[in-house]
Motif scaffolding. Structure first.
Motif, PDB file in Angstrom:
ATOM      1  N   LEU A 160      89.739  30.443  57.409  1.00  0.00           N
ATOM      2  CA  LEU A 160      91.206  30.086  57.348  1.00  0.00           C
ATOM      3  C   LEU A 160      91.574  29.465  58.782  1.00  0.00           C
ATOM      4  CD1 LEU A 160      92.493  32.885  55.033  1.00  0.00           C
ATOM      5  CD2 LEU A 160      92.035  30.482  54.627  1.00  0.00           C
ATOM      6  N   HIS A 161      90.519  29.934  59.607  1.00  0.00           N
ATOM      7  CA  HIS A 161      91.215  29.776  61.100  1.00  0.00           C
ATOM      8  C   HIS A 161      91.147  28.160  61.216  1.00  0.00           C
ATOM      9  CE1 HIS A 161      87.519  28.363  63.249  1.00  0.00           C
ATOM     10  NE2 HIS A 161      86.801  29.052  62.119  1.00  0.00           N
ATOM     11  N   GLU A 162      90.449  27.424  60.498  1.00  0.00           N
ATOM     12  CA  GLU A 162      90.374  25.858  60.810  1.00  0.00           C
ATOM     13  C   GLU A 162      91.654  25.272  60.222  1.00  0.00           C
ATOM     14  OE1 GLU A 162      86.804  23.966  58.955  1.00  0.00           O
ATOM     15  OE2 GLU A 162      85.588  25.131  59.806  1.00  0.00           O
ATOM     16  N   PHE A 163      92.404  26.081  59.556  1.00  0.00           N
ATOM     17  CA  PHE A 163      93.834  25.349  59.137  1.00  0.00           C
ATOM     18  C   PHE A 163      94.842  25.545  60.050  1.00  0.00           C
ATOM     19  CE2 PHE A 163      90.994  26.308  55.220  1.00  0.00           C
ATOM     20  CZ  PHE A 163      90.913  24.891  54.940  1.00  0.00           C
ATOM     21  N   VAL A 164      94.921  26.421  61.073  1.00  0.00           N
ATOM     22  CA  VAL A 164      95.910  26.836  61.720  1.00  0.00           C
ATOM     23  C   VAL A 164      95.805  26.190  62.992  1.00  0.00           C
ATOM     24  CG1 VAL A 164      96.395  29.091  60.507  1.00  0.00           C
ATOM     25  CG2 VAL A 164      94.917  28.940  62.437  1.00  0.00           C
ATOM     26  N   PRO A 165      96.751  26.067  63.814  1.00  0.00           N
ATOM     27  CA  PRO A 165      96.879  25.525  65.231  1.00  0.00           C
ATOM     28  C   PRO A 165      96.593  26.628  66.195  1.00  0.00           C
ATOM     29  CG  PRO A 165      99.182  25.970  64.494  1.00  0.00           C
ATOM     30  CD  PRO A 165      98.214  26.305  63.377  1.00  0.00           C
ATOM     31  N   HIS A 166      96.005  26.097  67.068  1.00  0.00           N
ATOM     32  CA  HIS A 166      95.243  26.979  68.402  1.00  0.00           C
ATOM     33  C   HIS A 166      96.019  26.802  69.778  1.00  0.00           C
ATOM     34  CE1 HIS A 166      92.260  28.770  65.853  1.00  0.00           C
ATOM     35  NE2 HIS A 166      92.163  27.537  65.088  1.00  0.00           N
ATOM     36  N   ASP A 167      96.952  25.884  69.658  1.00  0.00           N
ATOM     37  CA  ASP A 167      97.753  25.589  70.824  1.00  0.00           C
ATOM     38  C   ASP A 167      99.079  26.404  70.880  1.00  0.00           C
ATOM     39  OD1 ASP A 167      98.041  23.344  68.927  1.00  0.00           O
ATOM     40  OD2 ASP A 167      99.517  22.867  70.220  1.00  0.00           O
ATOM     41  N   GLU A 168      99.695  26.418  71.808  1.00  0.00           N
ATOM     42  CA  GLU A 168     101.050  27.263  71.865  1.00  0.00           C
ATOM     43  C   GLU A 168     101.883  26.279  71.153  1.00  0.00           C
ATOM     44  OE1 GLU A 168     104.182  28.733  75.270  1.00  0.00           O
ATOM     45  OE2 GLU A 168     101.817  29.278  75.648  1.00  0.00           O
TER      46      GLU A 168
END
Length: 936
Positions: free
Chosen positions: A641-649
């Motif tokens: 699931l981490h591939e679907f969420v944004p990782h920048d602020e």
């Protein structure tokens, strides 16, 4: 034990070898021997075998015992045959020395002509022929060739010395204007004498020794140079690019000289028995009057066409036409010929299978069947993967010679062939935006990720600074048939300034570049492309292909467009539909999946998934419609699931606002999703065990779409695939949930729908426990991308740092080919065969296929056919390649006709469509139409 034979004679109606001995004699040596055997005019000579080259390197660059004596024996035999002697000051024997591996290999040593000439023997040649200019011309050529080819002196230095003579002496003598070019043949005897003195002085300056005056020393110097060229950088590079492994080395051919530079009734030529560009059955080639072989290839002078050669020397041309007919009839294949005419007499110097354009390959194969030279099976067997690729991909118009030189920017790894022009954009979003405005776009990224797929799909081509031929960018681009260059290390990308630099050239966003995916070259500006045009002969060959093959070919497709396109290319269903790719198709979709991920309870997750349901249902409806009458295998969600969420602020704040959460809540949830090794983490079926509502939504979408399309008269065969299983208990739990959801919908809709539930075998444990897992599966599909990674313990994205050493046979030599491009048949292949055997031992009707990237690789497809699979699945643009490989496997099986082949065929038949009804669900059994199931 019999003493090894290292040298074989040919010519003068005597041949110790034959055309079947290419592995030992090399292509040139085998061709010369075969032409001798069938009575063609071949100069006398001998071949030192490829085995000597192999032993030379194994023995620390030392010749095997007995070679020197054997060569001396064959030199004396050649002298006796010709009635001449090496170094004879009155009538010298001259020879040429040529390399010749078993496979035609650009990058090997160029020919050395006129070996045996010395200061004394050149005078004897002049007296014997009565042509001093010819003798001096032959000597200057030899010094230049020996000096540059055997001793490593720069060819430019010899050319410069020759130009000086022509410009300072010849031009002045002939009183030529500056605009008139001085030709080689304009140089007279005195000037050639002065040039020879200059050449010898240059040789001594560079080598610190006088030019050798002993012909035997010259001969061994040339032989050593041939063997040395086998390990030259350019030869090694060519073998790597062409994946030529296991080739022992190069042979050395020593051939009696025949002279094309003895006057106007002499000459040399290169020709093809058919047009290598179009495939037309017409004689194609060039002839150069009063010249030696290297002049034609080097382009020093403009040759005449064969039609003009006929007018110039009708007798020699008639001889050549007879040779053309003889060789095509003998080899039943288009031939590439080299010949020399010496004072009206024709000599054949080489014959080999001619290289041709992809379009020509198809036409020649079809024409030769029509002419009854070969069978349909032989025609199909001759087509190469590269021929099919070349038919479909656009290419740069090579007539733009000046632009190709002046606009070159940088070179990278040629991941997907073809060519593409477009404006540079550095983000997927911008690429999509501009493509929507009908702009041609090239997406330029340091690397790509699943979030970039929208921009990748919108782009004409993709360029990345990192990655290899199996990186994300390469795999996705290959699936879509998009030109792609990766691993362009000199590319300095500045996202902030929206520009990239390479080799001192700056390209800003919005400026045009052109990609040549066949060479890895990047050019500035918009170069002209040549659109692919499928020849009629392609359709004919592919019809024969489909008549021969026994294994089905499906496609990996995620959209109705891809499915429709793949079907046009011959796909017989979908072997892999990746549902997660659909999530990135719009802002609404990505927001819904992110809302589901951020949700802290089942109820909220279901609420978010409900937003995705209509999108997925609509997608599946389009895919089922496109694949009317064929099976469609749909893989449930696979990536972590981490591939679907944004990782920048900024992205996390935007998401928090959209879903009504605080930034801190979103940030913490994203942190919770982080995995040290996501490839081995919470993904695949593990997600649906933790979040069963995801499975329920996806199955609902699949079956609802199937019911809707069935009501419209579309023949729908959904196959729901559960990824990453490791145990039968795991699959049993999910299979039960799938069937419960599906059967309820089918019953409610009161419509007949046949569906299957199966699994993706992509973990070694699943392959080893396949007999247990088969009890809960209607089908197996081998996901060889992950199965290769897990079996080898190598990441396909990171292995590029060391994998070249593993493939290089001069280093580790662990693998013959890149295991991420061509299946590791010894290791991963063993797991596959084990999985098939175990699976069918528990369920004989088990349908089995492959859906990894290997399904589009020719050698891998052939393995799958031998292993007993029912189908292979490939990216849309690789479907024709897979069809061809399956046909070639069937032809090879028929030719071998061994017991193992019969067993495989029996297994495939046993697991065919007529048996599939036993593997369907209860609801499906009640509603399945026999006609429908047999057509799958």
């Amino acid at each position: 034990m019999a003493k090894a034979k290292f040298v074989y004679s040919f010519g003068n109606k005597e041949a110790e070898g034959s055309g079947s001995m290419k592995e030992l004699l090399g292509g040139k040596g085998a061709g010369l021997a075969e032409m001798t055997m069938i009575g063609l005019p071949v100069p006398a000579g001998f071949t030192i075998t490829t085995e000597v080259c192999d032993l030379y390197y194994k023995n620390g660059k030392k010749y095997p015992a007995g070679l020197v004596e054997e060569v001396e024996k064959h030199v004396k035999k050649l002298e006796k045959t010709t009635g001449k002697k090496l170094g004879d000051p009155s009538d010298p024997l001259l020879v040429s020395v040529r390399s010749g591996a078993a496979v035609s290999m650009p990058g090997m040593m160029e020919t050395i002509l006129n070996l045996g000439l010395t200061d004394k023997s050149v005078e004897g040649l002049a007296k014997k022929t009565g042509n001093k200019r010819f003798a001096l011309d032959a000597y200057r050529r030899f010094i230049m060739m020996y000096g540059s080819t055997a001793m490593g002196i720069s060819r430019e230095k010899f050319d410069h010395a020759f130009d000086q003579i022509k410009e300072t002496v010849t031009r002045k003598r002939l009183k030529l204007a500056a605009s008139v070019k001085v030709g080689d043949t304009d140089v007279n005897e005195d000037e050639l004498g002065a040039l020879i003195s200059n050449f010898k002085a240059l040789y001594k300056k560079e080598i610190k020794k006088d030019f050798p005056q002993d012909p035997i020393e010259q001969l061994w110097g040339a032989i050593g140079a041939v063997f040395g060229s086998w390990m030259a950088d350019k030869a090694i590079t060519y073998r790597k690019v062409e994946k030529l492994v296991g080739v022992k080395g190069t042979a050395v051919n020593i051939v009696q000289m025949v002279f094309g530079n003895m006057g106007s009734n002499s000459g040399t030529g290169v020709c093809f028995t058919r047009d290598p560009n179009t495939g037309e059955n017409k004689f194609y080639g060039d002839y150069l009057v009063n010249a030696q072989g290297e002049d034609v290839v080097a382009g020093i002078r403009t040759p005449i066409k064969l039609s003009d050669f006929e007018k110039h020397d009708p007798k020699a041309y008639k001889q050549l036409c007879a040779v053309r007919k003889t060789l095509e009839t003998h080899y039943k294949e288009m031939q590439d010929l080299e010949f020399t005419v010496e004072e009206g007499t024709l000599y054949m110097l080489q014959c080999r299978t001619g290289k041709r354009s992809p379009a020509a390959a198809f036409k020649i194969a079809v024409d030769m069947v029509t002419e009854k030279l070969i069978s349909k099976e032989t025609a199909v067997s001759r087509i190469k993967t590269s021929d099919i690729e070349g038919i479909f991909y656009p290419a740069i118009d090579k007539s733009q010679v000046q632009q190709l030189k002046s606009e070159f920017i940088v070179n990278g790894i040629d991941a997907v062939p073809g060519a593409a022009c477009g404006k540079v954009y550095f983000s997927a979003a911008k690429a999509e935006e501009m493509a929507d405005l009908n702009e041609k776009v090239i997406l330029v990224r340091k690397e790509t990720s699943p979030e970039d797929v929208g921009g990748m799909h919108a782009a004409q081509g993709i360029l990345t600074a990192t990655g290899g031929k199996t990186s994300h960018a390469a795999v996705v681009a290959r699936g879509w048939g998009k030109c792609c260059i990766v691993g362009c290390e000199k590319l300095e990308i500045d996202y902030a300034k929206k520009m990239f630099k390479a080799n001192g050239i700056t390209v800003k966003e919005g400026e045009f570049i052109t990609l040549d995916g066949s060479s890895g070259n990047v050019y500035k500006g918009e170069l002209k492309l040549v659109a692919p045009k499928l020849p009629e002969s392609y359709q004919t060959i592919m019809k024969w292909v489909d008549e021969v093959r026994t294994v089905k070919v499906r496609t990996n497709a995620d959209t109705p467009y891809d499915a429709t396109h793949a079907r046009k290319l011959g796909a017989e269903g979908i072997g892999l539909c990746r549902t997660e790719h659909m999530f990135f198709d719009s802002e609404e979709r990505i927001l819904a999946i992110r809302e589901m991920i951020i949700a802290d309870n089942s109820q909220n997750r279901k609420k978010a998934l409900a937003k995705l349901l209509p999108f997925q249902t609509k997608d599946f409806e389009g895919i089922f419609k496109a694949m009317d009458g064929y099976g469609v295998t749909i893989r449930l969600i696979d990536p972590p699931l981490h591939e679907f969420v944004p990782h920048d602020e900024a992205g996390q704040k935007a998401l928090a606002k959209a879903v009504g959460k605080t930034f801190e809540e979103v940030r913490q949830r994203v942190e919770q999703l982080h995995e040290a090794n996501p490839m081995l983490g919470h993904r695949g079926c593990r997600l649906t065990i933790t979040y069963p509502e995801i499975l329920e939504m996806q199955v609902t979408a699949i079956i609802t779409a199937a019911c809707k399309q069935t009501k419209k008269g579309v023949k729908v065969y959904p196959e729901i695939m559960i990824p990453l299983v490791v145990d039968a208990v795991e699959l049993a739990l999910l299979e039960k949930q799938v069937r419960k959801t599906a059967d309820a919908i089918i019953a409610k809709q009161a419509v007949k729908v046949t569906y299957l539930v199966g699994t993706m075998i992509e973990t070694p444990r699943a392959a080893l426990l396949a007999d247990q897992i088969a009890g809960h599966a209607d089908f197996f599909s081998f996901g060889t991308n992950d199965l290769t990674q897990m079996t080898l313990g190598m990441s396909r994205d990171d292995a590029g740092k060391f994998l070249p050493d593993y493939i290089d046979e001069n280093k580790a030599g662990v693998f013959r080919l890149d295991p991420f491009q061509s299946l590791d048949q010894a290791g991963v292949g063993l797991l596959i065969k084990t999985g098939i055997e175990k699976g069918r031992s528990a369920k004989p009707s088990l349908k089995i296929g492959i859906c990894g990237e290997h399904g589009g690789d020719s050698e891998s497809v052939k393995f799958c056919c031998r292993a007993g699979m029912n189908y292979v699945s490939a990216s849309p643009f690789r479907v024709p390649v897979a069809r061809l490989a399956a046909a070639q496997a069937a032809i090879a099986d028929k030719a071998s006709a061994g017991p193992g082949v019969k067993a495989v065929k029996k297994t495939v038949k046993k697991a065919g469509p007529k048996k599939e009804k036993k593997a369907t669900s209860t609801a499906a059994k009640k509603t399945a139409s026999p006609k429908a199931t047999t057509k799958k």
